[in-house]
Design a protein around this motif. Structure first.
Motif, PDB file in Angstrom:
ATOM      1  N   ALA A  22      43.047 -28.014  -5.040  1.00 31.93           N
ATOM      2  CA  ALA A  22      43.253 -29.461  -4.966  1.00 31.93           C
ATOM      3  C   ALA A  22      44.275 -29.733  -3.864  1.00 31.93           C
ATOM      4  O   ALA A  22      45.275 -29.018  -3.743  1.00 31.93           O
ATOM      5  N   THR A  23      44.022 -30.770  -3.065  1.00 29.25           N
ATOM      6  CA  THR A  23      44.887 -31.094  -1.931  1.00 29.25           C
ATOM      7  C   THR A  23      45.147 -32.584  -1.884  1.00 29.25           C
ATOM      8  O   THR A  23      44.211 -33.389  -1.991  1.00 29.25           O
ATOM      9  N   HIS A  38      49.279 -28.625  -2.170  1.00 28.41           N
ATOM     10  CA  HIS A  38      48.160 -27.943  -2.814  1.00 28.41           C
ATOM     11  C   HIS A  38      48.457 -27.616  -4.273  1.00 28.41           C
ATOM     12  O   HIS A  38      49.608 -27.425  -4.671  1.00 28.41           O
ATOM     13  N   VAL A  51      50.254 -31.341  -7.274  1.00 29.48           N
ATOM     14  CA  VAL A  51      49.837 -32.441  -6.414  1.00 29.48           C
ATOM     15  C   VAL A  51      50.511 -33.759  -6.784  1.00 29.48           C
ATOM     16  O   VAL A  51      50.396 -34.739  -6.055  1.00 29.48           O
ATOM     17  N   GLU A  57      48.153 -33.788 -13.159  1.00 34.35           N
ATOM     18  CA  GLU A  57      47.718 -32.389 -13.155  1.00 34.35           C
ATOM     19  C   GLU A  57      46.683 -32.070 -14.235  1.00 34.35           C
ATOM     20  O   GLU A  57      45.762 -31.290 -14.007  1.00 34.35           O
ATOM     21  N   ILE A  60      43.378 -33.059 -12.953  1.00 38.68           N
ATOM     22  CA  ILE A  60      42.987 -32.175 -11.854  1.00 38.68           C
ATOM     23  C   ILE A  60      42.505 -30.837 -12.404  1.00 38.68           C
ATOM     24  O   ILE A  60      41.534 -30.255 -11.911  1.00 38.68           O
ATOM     25  N   THR A  63      39.000 -31.354 -13.561  1.00 35.30           N
ATOM     26  CA  THR A  63      38.121 -31.504 -12.407  1.00 35.30           C
ATOM     27  C   THR A  63      37.892 -30.164 -11.723  1.00 35.30           C
ATOM     28  O   THR A  63      36.775 -29.833 -11.318  1.00 35.30           O
ATOM     29  N   ALA A  64      38.961 -29.386 -11.601  1.00 35.10           N
ATOM     30  CA  ALA A  64      38.847 -28.062 -10.977  1.00 35.10           C
ATOM     31  C   ALA A  64      37.929 -27.161 -11.783  1.00 35.10           C
ATOM     32  O   ALA A  64      37.122 -26.408 -11.218  1.00 35.10           O
ATOM     33  N   LYS A  76      39.406 -37.809  -5.592  1.00 38.58           N
ATOM     34  CA  LYS A  76      39.867 -38.669  -6.670  1.00 38.58           C
ATOM     35  C   LYS A  76      41.103 -39.450  -6.229  1.00 38.58           C
ATOM     36  O   LYS A  76      41.960 -38.928  -5.509  1.00 38.58           O
ATOM     37  N   VAL A  98      43.326 -37.207  -3.984  1.00 43.35           N
ATOM     38  CA  VAL A  98      43.323 -35.751  -4.106  1.00 43.35           C
ATOM     39  C   VAL A  98      41.896 -35.237  -3.978  1.00 43.35           C
ATOM     40  O   VAL A  98      41.002 -35.714  -4.686  1.00 43.35           O
ATOM     41  N   VAL A 100      39.395 -32.103  -4.535  1.00 44.35           N
ATOM     42  CA  VAL A 100      39.257 -30.860  -5.296  1.00 44.35           C
ATOM     43  C   VAL A 100      38.016 -30.135  -4.770  1.00 44.35           C
ATOM     44  O   VAL A 100      36.906 -30.661  -4.860  1.00 44.35           O
ATOM     45  N   GLN A 101      38.226 -28.957  -4.204  1.00 46.45           N
ATOM     46  CA  GLN A 101      37.149 -28.193  -3.582  1.00 46.45           C
ATOM     47  C   GLN A 101      36.992 -26.831  -4.257  1.00 46.45           C
ATOM     48  O   GLN A 101      37.975 -26.251  -4.719  1.00 46.45           O
TER      49      GLN A 101
END
Length: 307
Positions: A22-23, A38, A51, A57, A60, A63-64, A76, A98, A100-101
């Motif tokens: 996540a960035t 990150h 983040v 968090e 995230i 989502t991750a 997001k 953010v 998320v990849q």
């Protein structure tokens, strides 16, 4: 940024395992974390980095987990205006976006972590470009569409010349800030592991040591010995480098004499003006620990171009 050091270390440790990254790609208002921050998430739920400092968090992490399981990348946005601002949002009033990849060839390529680490080991910066429409990160620039560019600077370093009492406090403080510190002093009685635990020690003459260590844009140099034979050669060597912060201990009167000596050695007024002397931010510091604090604050300000 220095805050991503632990994320990059975890990425190399977890290489080959299911990961998402996540960035923070945009910020507005009083966002708690800057762009480029990150958070790396492992498939087993472990994570490293942050983040938002804790506000989003949990979301995230979920989502991750979805991205690791095969869902596409997600972009997001969080802010105080969210319906669940106090549950998943930023009640501090800021807003962040953010991305998320997956850590994969189609997202944030895992080989990028090695490329970033190699560049940092060489003392060089590396830029990674992310296409926000596809969620793909690459070293090559993206010519069209909306992109996010993240610059990974080399690790910050501090070279302290003079193993004096102030240096002990400054070395300890720099370590807590994640700044790799080397104390340079040819005087063996001063330069001991007992006085500087966990710090790199260098007993060469400072001009020789500084030339070998090659300070760059992520390295600060501070002279504290109060010994002309040690400090002056160090300053001459440091001012010939790209170090963003060069500080020297001493009063205004002693610095005026120092300016004359350095000018006699051939340094220009512009070069000498780079020296922060008396060293540190004026906070009315008394004693080694407070002086070290003032130096650390000035150094960090220089790293952020706030001088």
């Amino acid at each position: 940024m220095a805050e991503n050091d632990s994320v990059l270390a975890a990425a190399r440790e977890w290489k080959g395992e299911p990961l998402a990254i996540a960035t923070v790609v945009s910020t507005w208002g009083s966002a708690p974390r800057p762009k480029g921050s990150h958070m790396l998430v492992h498939g087993d739920g472990r994570f490293e980095g942050s983040v938002s400092g804790g506000c989003v968090e949990s979301d995230i992490l979920q989502t991750a987990a979805d991205v690791i399981a095969g869902a596409p990348f997600q972009l997001k946005r969080y802010g105080v205006a969210d319906a669940a601002a106090w549950e998943v949002g930023l009640p501090c009033g800021g807003e962040i976006a953010v991305m998320v990849q997956p850590v994969s060839a189609t997202g944030f390529d895992p080989e990028l972590f090695d490329r970033i680490a190699d560049a940092r080991d060489r003392g060089e910066a590396l830029t990674v470009t992310t296409d926000l429409s596809t969620g793909h990160s690459d070293l090559r620039p993206v010519e069209t569409g909306e992109v996010f560019v993240n610059r990974y600077d080399p690790p910050r370093r501090l070279l302290i010349v003079g193993a004096v009492q102030i240096a002990q406090s400054l070395a300890a403080l720099a370590t807590t800030l994640g700044i790799a510190t080397t104390v340079i002093d040819p005087r063996a009685r001063f330069l001991t592991e007992e006085r500087f635990p966990g710090v790199t020690l260098d007993d060469r003459w400072p001009d020789e040591a500084i030339a070998a260590l090659k300070p760059g844009p992520a390295t600060a140099v501070v002279t504290l010995s109060h010994d002309i034979k040690i400090d002056d050669p160090a300053l001459i060597a440091a001012l010939a480098t790209g170090a963003p912060y060069v500080g020297a201990l001493g009063s205004r009167r002693s610095h005026a004499a120092r300016r004359e000596r350095l000018a006699a050695e051939g340094l220009s007024a512009a070069q000498i003006d780079r020296i922060d002397a008396p060293v540190g931010i004026d906070i009315g510091a008394i004693g080694p620990s407070e002086i070290a604090l003032s130096i650390a604050a000035a150094m960090v300000g220089a790293f952020h171009d706030r001088r």
